[in-house]
Write an enzyme that holds these catalytic residues in place. Structure first.
Site, mmCIF file in Angstrom:
data_model
loop_
_atom_site.group_PDB
_atom_site.id
_atom_site.type_symbol
_atom_site.label_atom_id
_atom_site.label_comp_id
_atom_site.label_asym_id
_atom_site.label_seq_id
_atom_site.Cartn_x
_atom_site.Cartn_y
_atom_site.Cartn_z
ATOM 1 N N LYS A 1 49.130 26.530 36.154
ATOM 2 C CA LYS A 1 48.886 27.934 35.796
ATOM 3 C C LYS A 1 49.995 28.495 34.919
ATOM 4 O O LYS A 1 49.967 29.668 34.559
ATOM 5 C CB LYS A 1 48.741 28.785 37.067
ATOM 6 C CG LYS A 1 47.501 28.421 37.861
ATOM 7 C CD LYS A 1 47.243 29.343 39.026
ATOM 8 C CE LYS A 1 45.939 28.939 39.719
ATOM 9 N NZ LYS A 1 45.681 29.699 40.944
ATOM 10 N N ARG B 1 39.604 40.701 47.331
ATOM 11 C CA ARG B 1 39.561 41.996 46.639
ATOM 12 C C ARG B 1 38.117 42.284 46.246
ATOM 13 O O ARG B 1 37.226 42.189 47.042
ATOM 14 C CB ARG B 1 40.491 41.965 45.420
ATOM 15 C CG ARG B 1 41.964 41.865 45.785
ATOM 16 C CD ARG B 1 42.789 41.532 44.576
ATOM 17 N NE ARG B 1 42.334 40.263 44.006
ATOM 18 C CZ ARG B 1 42.863 39.664 42.969
ATOM 19 N NH1 ARG B 1 43.846 40.228 42.323
ATOM 20 N NH2 ARG B 1 42.398 38.507 42.540
ATOM 21 N N SER C 1 48.410 39.841 40.175
ATOM 22 C CA SER C 1 49.701 39.452 39.591
ATOM 23 C C SER C 1 49.611 39.442 38.069
ATOM 24 O O SER C 1 50.558 39.837 37.381
ATOM 25 C CB SER C 1 50.106 38.060 40.082
ATOM 26 O OG SER C 1 50.321 38.065 41.474
ATOM 27 N N HIS D 1 49.420 41.723 47.973
ATOM 28 C CA HIS D 1 49.775 40.547 48.796
ATOM 29 C C HIS D 1 50.506 40.983 50.063
ATOM 30 O O HIS D 1 50.225 40.504 51.158
ATOM 31 C CB HIS D 1 50.714 39.606 48.019
ATOM 32 C CG HIS D 1 50.103 38.886 46.860
ATOM 33 N ND1 HIS D 1 50.673 38.884 45.604
ATOM 34 C CD2 HIS D 1 48.981 38.122 46.759
ATOM 35 C CE1 HIS D 1 49.928 38.144 44.790
ATOM 36 N NE2 HIS D 1 48.901 37.677 45.465
#
Ligand code: PNS
Length: 158
Positions: free
Chosen positions: A41, A90, A128, A17
């Site tokens: 989430k 990504r 993450s 990030h």
């Protein structure tokens, strides 16, 4: 003045990030990192904790600030006067999800443009969720996250 919004859950912010935020900060006048509440989430860190970590990790970048939000992304972008959304991309696995979000955000507000910055090879695999898993199993996360996040993860899983 060009202001860009980099949205995400940042649970927690990673070196990947930070790479995207740093590169974005050289492309526009001002970058606002939008830390989404993302209650659905079930984040490990509270939104206030995630925001504090983003602020600490980016404090050396003078044209970067961070704010949390809990509404539609396009509404938040308009609220802060950002017409550019910048996101990191990504591996190919990100593509379909980002493609969907970009298409929907465009439908919601055609004045807001989404721009992608490719992750460099060393961060292509980083997420993450992987960082949380490694930290939960007491693995070494230094190099994957800023120092403040490493400390926060160690405290969380102590
Ligand atoms: O880091 P993440 O979890 O992949 O970020 C996802 C995020 C926060 C960018 C996305 O969930 C989002 O935009 N949330 C705000 C609510 C919204 O606008 N949803 C519709 C998107 S089309």
């Amino acid at each position: 003045m060009k202001r860009a919004l980099i949205p995400g859950t940042f649970d927690p912010i990673t070196a990947g990030h930070l790479d995207i935020i740093t590169r974005a900060s050289t492309l526009v006048d001002e970058v606002v990192v939008g830390v989404a509440q993302s209650a659905g989430k079930n984040p490990l860190f509270s939104v206030d904790e995630r925001l504090a970590l983003v602020k600490e990790a980016t404090q050396h970048l003078k044209n970067v600030s961070a704010v949390s939000f809990d509404c539609l992304l396009v509404d938040f972008a308009n609220e802060i006067g950002a017409k550019i959304l910048i996101k990191g991309l990504r591996a190919i696995t990100d593509f379909e999800y980002e493609f969907q979000m970009t298409a929907l955000n465009y439908q919601l507000d055609k004045q807001i443009e989404t721009v992608f910055i490719m992750s460099p090879p060393q961060f292509m695999y980083l997420s993450s969720s992987i960082v949380r898993e490694i930290a939960s199993l007491k693995g070494e996360v230094g190099g994957f996250v800023p120092e403040c996040v490493k400390t926060a993860l160690e405290t969380k899983f102590a």
